[in-house]
Design an enzyme around this catalytic site. Structure first.
Site, PDB file in Angstrom:
ATOM      1  N   ARG A   1       8.065   4.138   6.355  1.00 19.34           N
ATOM      2  CA  ARG A   1       7.363   3.363   7.187  1.00 19.34           C
ATOM      3  C   ARG A   1       8.619   2.221   7.436  1.00 19.34           C
ATOM      4  O   ARG A   1       8.643   1.907   8.938  1.00 19.34           O
ATOM      5  CB  ARG A   1       6.443   2.616   6.403  1.00 19.34           C
ATOM      6  CG  ARG A   1       5.198   3.330   6.406  1.00 19.34           C
ATOM      7  CD  ARG A   1       4.033   2.563   5.404  1.00 19.34           C
ATOM      8  NE  ARG A   1       4.593   2.486   3.935  1.00 19.34           N
ATOM      9  CZ  ARG A   1       4.140   1.439   3.288  1.00 19.34           C
ATOM     10  NH1 ARG A   1       3.130   0.655   3.403  1.00 19.34           N
ATOM     11  NH2 ARG A   1       4.672   1.684   1.980  1.00 19.34           N
TER      12      ARG A   1
ATOM     13  N   ASN B   1       0.555   3.426   5.157  1.00 17.26           N
ATOM     14  CA  ASN B   1       0.177   4.555   4.714  1.00 17.26           C
ATOM     15  C   ASN B   1      -1.401   4.826   4.614  1.00 17.26           C
ATOM     16  O   ASN B   1      -1.945   3.821   4.614  1.00 17.26           O
ATOM     17  CB  ASN B   1       0.667   4.356   3.434  1.00 17.26           C
ATOM     18  CG  ASN B   1       1.989   4.644   2.948  1.00 17.26           C
ATOM     19  OD1 ASN B   1       2.855   5.288   3.710  1.00 17.26           O
ATOM     20  ND2 ASN B   1       2.506   4.078   1.837  1.00 17.26           N
TER      21      ASN B   1
END
Length: 91
Positions: free
Chosen positions: A18, A36
């Site tokens: 990320r 996520n």
């Protein structure tokens, strides 16, 4: 401006994916977010110039050093209203 919603599968959680994606998107001038998912995938909304979005998707297939991307499913999406690119809470 085009936008794509990405579902990125493989070893993409716990490897800095990320944060890497945020840096890559900002570098390309894209808008959107990344988070996520409970199924251990990563979901991202990327929006911007068509060439920059396609370059981001190609980069997502490689990901950061420790990631192992096995699949990316992309779908057309509406561009986000807010500027910039952010990391969202898991969801």
């Amino acid at each position: 401006m085009i936008a794509r919603l990405l579902a990125i599968s493989g070893r993409v959680q716990g490897v800095g994916y990320r944060d890497w994606l945020v840096r890559q998107a900002v570098r390309r001038g894209l808008r959107g977010w990344v988070r996520n998912r409970p199924d251990r995938s990563v979901q991202a909304l990327v929006a911007g110039d068509a060439a920059a979005v396609q370059a981001m998707i190609a980069a997502c297939h490689r990901g950061p050093l420790l990631a192992r991307v096995t699949a990316i499913v992309e779908a057309p999406a509406e561009p986000p209203e807010e500027p910039g690119f952010s990391r969202r809470a898991d969801g």
